[in-house]
Design an enzyme around this catalytic site. Sequence first.
Site: not given
Ligand code: S3P
Length: 431
Positions: A23-24, A92, A120, A312, A339, A343
């Site tokens: 996903k990232s 987010g 959020r 995560d 989150k 959580r």
């Molecule tokens: C993510 C960073 C993380 C993670 C999120 C995806 C990203 O959040 O929890 O699911 O893709 O940069 P944070 O960077 O806010 O901790």
Amino acid sequence: MSKVEVKKANSFSLNISNIAPDKSISHRSVMFSMLANGESQITNFLRAEDTLNSLEIVKNLGAKVIDDGTTIKISSDGIKEPFEILDCGNSGTGMRLFCGLLSSANGHFILTGDKYLRKRPMKRVTTPLRSIGAIIDARDDSNLAPLSIRGASLKAFNYESKIASAQVKSCMILAALRADGVCSYTEPELSRDHTERMLKGMGADVVVDGLKTTIKPMKNLLKPLVIRVPADPSSAFFFAVAAAITPDSTVVLQGITLNPTRIEAFKALQRMGADITYDLTDDKYEPIGNITVKQAPLHAITIEENISWLIDELPALSIAMACATGTSVVKNAEELRVKESDRISTVVDGLNACGIKTTEYNDGYTVTGGILNSATIDSDGDHRIAMSFIIAGLRCGMQVTDLDCINTSFPNFFELLEKITEISHSKLDLE
Ligand code: S3P
């Protein structure tokens, strides 16, 4: 609202080659294509709600997108002021990274999201962005979406972040690429580093030295991105836990990013006693390979460091903790509270409903391993809570409600789960 009932599983041996793409990396691949001087090509893009929302936003920002169902080709001749409100849905990552990308673009942009995302905290990006000249406004003193951004000139910065957040870091790196001088971003603990790796691969001047990243503004557009998105370790981890808690079971998870900032949960599960091996098969932008997980007796663990590397996966890891001997402890994890759900509460309440003893703290919780009992768990609209308790059901049977959220990250979750256990779906008439 949808509901699922899963039955206790028998031992299984599974080789999975189609865990959902990361996903990232999927979010970043479409966003960063907007910074390239030609056509970027993305294969194995995650076709889930969160990342499809990012793709839609990129289209609304004027990118030309050709999608033949296998490869997504994106070219852009600059970010255009959109006709539409930009809807990040539940994501987010989408909202925070687009803030960084759009703060210096010409035009006015409105970013919004679903009822969960609109609660959020966004101050973590709006405050540093405003301090360098970004014009952003939002509800609750610039904290809560919808966000209004008017592109502006951004000043160079040296920002020391108090939180280890890849979203904040990535947002600021994107802002730095268009700032008026060399910028640096320092974080308290290394967070996932896909942005740095991918932008460097595209030719950006991004230098990482420990916790400090130095970014020179782009003189020219970057090279196009040509990427096959690896499988998502956070999604794969549900099946790692499934194998770890089901007697005599094994799973091979193929094509996963083995980026060290992403596989800490597998290392934690290994420290708990699971038999886990890693096999590197590729290394472009990211190390990629197969992870094999075999069931073995699990014992308790304390998690207090490198929290952002497994943030995560903590809900799913908590299910393994519930099946381990002894009391596991999670500390320094207050980020869990902001989150997709709180959580800490959703994990603790869910485990309690299954008869597992827990203690809740502001920044974490304890889980005392025991016998998991079947229960009905509401996901609170959080995909990782839904999938974690469905996996818990492999031990004892489980009913989980509010499942649509699973489509935000892992649309083929049930298709894979069906290879392990019996699943029955139903609809709940609530209103
Ligand atoms: C993510 C960073 C993380 C993670 C999120 C995806 C990203 O959040 O929890 O699911 O893709 O940069 P944070 O960077 O806010 O901790």
